[in-house]
Scaffold this motif. Structure first.
Motif, PDB file in Angstrom:
ATOM      1  N   GLY A  69       0.771  -1.312  -0.073  1.00  0.00           N
ATOM      2  CA  GLY A  69      -0.105  -0.127   0.150  1.00  0.00           C
ATOM      3  C   GLY A  69       0.898   1.267  -0.023  1.00  0.00           C
ATOM      4  O   GLY A  69       0.334   2.268   0.194  1.00  0.00           O
ATOM      5  N   ILE A  87      -6.059  -1.473  -2.453  1.00  0.00           N
ATOM      6  CA  ILE A  87      -5.122  -0.926  -1.389  1.00  0.00           C
ATOM      7  C   ILE A  87      -4.375   0.348  -1.730  1.00  0.00           C
ATOM      8  O   ILE A  87      -3.581   0.547  -2.436  1.00  0.00           O
ATOM      9  N   ALA A  93      -3.520  -1.928   3.779  1.00  0.00           N
ATOM     10  CA  ALA A  93      -2.751  -3.238   3.776  1.00  0.00           C
ATOM     11  C   ALA A  93      -2.747  -4.087   4.703  1.00  0.00           C
ATOM     12  O   ALA A  93      -3.127  -5.294   4.775  1.00  0.00           O
TER      13      ALA A  93
END
Lengths: 521, 316
Positions: A69, A87, A93
């Motif tokens: 992410g 994400i 994440a």
């Protein structure tokens, strides 16, 4: 040769499959001017260690950062347990069960392990008061679960790199992830510590899926279940580790076939050029060694065995307590790097980013820094001479740059390392110490560095080659010294090279050794 | 296409934004005070900034090395009272000036040796040294200004003209030009930038890092001593507290300089532009009769603004 395993092929055609805890489809990431990832597909099963390999710049880091992410993909879809997810942020994440153990440590050095593990996750009572006891209990539970054991009360700054890494792992484990990404986890570990990490990973994978990124193919073959190779942002293929050998993977990574990774040239060995007699310095004691002209002498040992300290002592960065250094036939006091460089002894330091380069300076400025006299006209610097000097090095070492004026922090690891080497080879040296010169460098650049070494010894230079990679040491060296706890414990000639034996002398504990007496084989 | 254009505009502003700001300042003051944009005022402005320029030039050497020198303001004050005292005590002009410059060098050496050999950060060492220097200053003056009849040659340093250019301006420009050549064109300058950028890599490259760090601290004290001499000459007296106010402005000019031309590291040409900006601000604010206390507020804001600007540039 690059075909996918049959199994993967079938799966790829179907819709999202719950067999995979993670499936990435057509992941593409473009940065201004660069396509870092180009339609990469990737699947991860629960209970497997899936290695991600590729040269520097192949896209491994970009891929893992997308999963963690740090930034979103330009194109492509990610499925977790068959469900499509977005994400956009590291916290997201984590919420989705993706944890990442980064290559760099992100710990507060004066906090202990528990404080670090619970950083920003603190257990409190009445919303503000820390419950150190509860947190410690939880950590101990976690440690027992995965079979870890180390001191929890010391500040982590006092722990070794492998313990620090365990703290990082625990920190990720606390979040109960389903997927853990390890980015170059062994880069700061010794062989022994790496073995311990692998044991841990094998236990961890019972609960989670692991993505393992590493440069070291040995390790990957040791630990992984499947291997995915990336090259120039594209996926080249995924294989079961049992179905391929190192050579195949290397060839997938570099596109061109590397027939012989170690271009060991047979060079006549001349007289001694660098000798150390009875050197004592800090923890170093009783060190005797010699290097001849045209010889590559390996220095093997675990991190902490004193290899780097020895290099720094000879190079004048540390004050020698006792002993003698004989260079080019005469005794010399290694007072400072300046003195040694003037004499013709160069050191390619261990850490190129902090010791080897001025990251904010450009390629030309870095290349001339150790030899500014060469690019001066009288009192003044000559831009023209500097450009010429840099161009020579760039051509000679095939350093890939957009221009001499490119800032070195923008170069890839391999090219940065070539700048560090080029910096020292602008002038002819008599002896060269290379401290982990191929660390964090891709296979192609490694081979180029070996080639440079081969050329240097042909020209009569003596090289001390410090490395943790036994394969490259046995591949390139004429002799190998083994260091252990501050002294040289064994010496091997090329005919006697045996990875097992060398390793044994490097990890044997000292009491054991004194009983038998240091062996000279 | 459009995006590209915008990007270039941003690049232009991060590079030349400060110059544009200077231009706007000048326009603003000229509109408010017509006398601002006259040759006489321009020359008097240059005369005003010459001392700041000398001190800032010295500080830039230090900051190139990633070192601080917080004792330049007090050195400026000390050298002013010293040179006037020596002249009154009968020393010849040359001897007095050289002796004061020598004392500046000694303090610089002291700073440098403590920083490099005892390994204390230059921030702490020079902060402490500034108080020590102030102590010497009060030891000589007991806090009282030094007045007297000074020889014409000495007075010319601060008040004289050469071909209708003020002598202090010439001195400042000579220091600046020599400094630019030294830092940008010689290997010593390159070494200094290398040390400032990554001192470890510099040491591994065989550069005598300690020597250059000492040199930087010596140069800053030398320049500060010169600034103090010119200041005393301009004031026609030795004022014990005359130097103290310069320190903050010096930092502002160096940081303004790092933000200019997109260099991102201290550089003498940038510093000089920073000096001009501070000069225009002070001169202009005085002309439009802004109360003096606002000047302090504005000066502080400029320093923070300049540093903020370098951070913003570093991000982009």
């Amino acid at each position: 040769m690059f075909s996918l395993d049959e199994n993967e092929k079938r799966m790829g055609e179907k819709m999202a499959n719950t067999k995979y805890i993670l499936e990435a489809r057509g992941i593409t990431k473009t940065f201004p001017g660069v396509k870092a990832l180009d339609h990469v597909d990737f699947q991860l099963k629960k209970g497997e260690i899936h290695a991600l390999v590729g040269e520097n710049g192949a896209g491994k880091s970009t891929f893992s950062k997308i999963l963690a992410g740090i930034f979103p993909p330009t194109e492509g879809e990610i499925f977790l347990n068959g469900k499509k997810v977005q994400i956009n942020h590291p916290l997201q994440a984590i919420g989705l069960g993706i944890g990442m153990v980064y290559q760099e440590r992100n710990l507060v050095p004066f906090f202990n392990a528990v404080e670090n593990i619970f950083l920003n996750q603190e257990v409190t009572s009445h919303a503000i008061f820390l419950r150190q006891d509860l947190m410690k209990k939880k950590v101990i539970e976690l440690m027992q679960e995965i079979g870890m054991d180390f001191e929890l009360d010391k500040p982590v700054g006092d722990l070794g790199p492998s313990k620090q890494q365990m703290v990082e792992i625990l920190r990720v484990m606390l979040l109960q992830p389903e997927i853990i990404i390890f980015d170059e986890p062994t880069s700061s570990l010794t062989k022994n510590e790496a073995l311990m990490l692998f044991k841990l990973l094998n236990r961890l994978k019972e609960k989670v899926g692991i993505i393992f990124i590493s440069h070291r193919l040995d390790e990957i073959f040791q630990i992984s279940d499947r291997i995915t190779v990336l090259r120039d942002g594209k996926k080249i293929g995924t294989h079961h580790t049992d179905h391929v050998d190192q050579k195949t993977v290397i060839n997938m990574m570099v596109a061109r076939e590397i027939k012989d990774l170690y271009p060991k040239a047979s060079v006549p060995i001349g007289e001694a050029v660098l000798e150390g007699k009875n050197i004592h310095c800090g923890k170093l004691h009783n060190i005797n060694f010699r290097v001849h002209k045209g010889e590559i002498v390996g220095l093997y040992g675990m991190v902490g065995s004193g290899r780097t300290e020895l290099a720094e002592t000879i190079f004048g960065l540390r004050k020698m307590k006792a002993g003698e250094v004989i260079f080019k036939g005469k005794s010399i006091q290694p007072k400072s790097p300046r003195v040694m460089i003037e004499e013709g002894l160069y050191l390619i330091p261990e850490d190129r980013r902090t010791q080897g380069l001025n990251l904010e300076m450009n390629v030309g400025e870095n290349l001339s820094l150790a030899h500014l006299d060469r690019v001066c006209s009288g009192f003044f610097l000559s831009k023209e001479k500097e450009r010429k000097n840099a161009q020579e090095a760039v051509d000679k070492f095939d350093i890939r740059v957009t221009s001499i004026g490119q800032i070195v922090s923008n170069l890839s690891g391999g090219n940065q390392q070539k700048v560090v080497i080029g910096k020292w080879l602008a002038e002819r040296s008599a002896a060269l110490i290379m401290d982990e010169a191929t660390n964090g460098v891709d296979v192609g650049a490694k081979r180029e560095i070996y080639q440079i070494m081969a050329e240097l010894v042909k020209a009569g230079v003596g090289i001390i080659f410090i490395s943790s990679d036994l394969l490259e040491l046995t591949g390139m060296c004429d002799r190998i010294y083994v260091m252990n706890e501050g002294t040289i414990t064994a010496e091997f000639a090329r005919e006697q090279f045996s990875q097992q034996a060398i390793l044994q002398y490097a990890i044997k504990d000292k009491g054991d050794m004194q009983e038998r007496g240091a062996a000279t084989i | 296409m459009n995006k590209n254009k915008r990007f270039r505009m941003e690049g232009f502003f991060s590079k030349y934004g400060i110059l544009v700001g200077l231009l706007l300042l000048i326009i603003f003051f000229s509109l408010k005070a017509p006398r601002f944009l006259s040759v006489t005022n321009a020359i008097s402005l240059l005369r005003q900034i010459s001392i700041l320029s000398l001190l800032s030039t010295g500080l830039t050497f230090c900051m190139i090395l990633n070192e601080f020198d917080l004792s330049i303001g007090e050195m400026c004050g000390l050298s002013g009272v010293l040179v006037t005292s020596l002249l009154l005590a009968g020393y010849s002009q040359i001897a007095a000036v050289l002796l004061v410059l020598f004392i500046g060098v000694i303090f610089g050496l002291l700073n440098g040796l403590i920083v490099t050999k005892v390994r204390i950060s230059s921030f702490i060492v020079t902060l402490a040294m500034s108080t020590i220097i102030l102590g010497f200053n009060y030891f000589i003056t007991r806090g009282k200004p030094i007045y007297g009849q000074f020889p014409a040659g000495f007075i010319a340093l601060g008040r004289g003209d050469l071909l209708s250019i003020p002598v202090p301006v010439i001195i400042a420009l000579v220091f600046l030009t020599l400094g630019i050549i030294f830092t940008k064109k010689t290997k010593y300058g390159r070494y200094m930038y290398a040390i400032g950028g990554n001192i470890i890599a510099a040491r591994y490259s065989g550069i005598a890092t300690d020597r250059y760090r000492i040199l930087g601290l010596v140069l800053s004290q030398f320049c500060a001593a010169m600034g103090g001499i010119v200041l005393a000459s301009r004031l026609g007296s030795g004022q014990p507290t005359a130097g103290s106010g310069y320190l903050m402005n010096c930092f502002a000019t160096v940081f303004l300089g790092t933000a200019i031309f997109g260099e991102r590291i201290p550089n003498l040409l940038g510093t000089f532009v920073g000096v001009v900006i501070m000069g225009v601000l002070n001169n202009g604010l005085t002309m439009i009769a802004v109360p003096y206390y606002y000047e302090y507020i504005i000066q502080g804001a400029v320093l923070i603004g300049a540093v903020a600007l370098t951070r913003i540039q570093a991000k982009s």
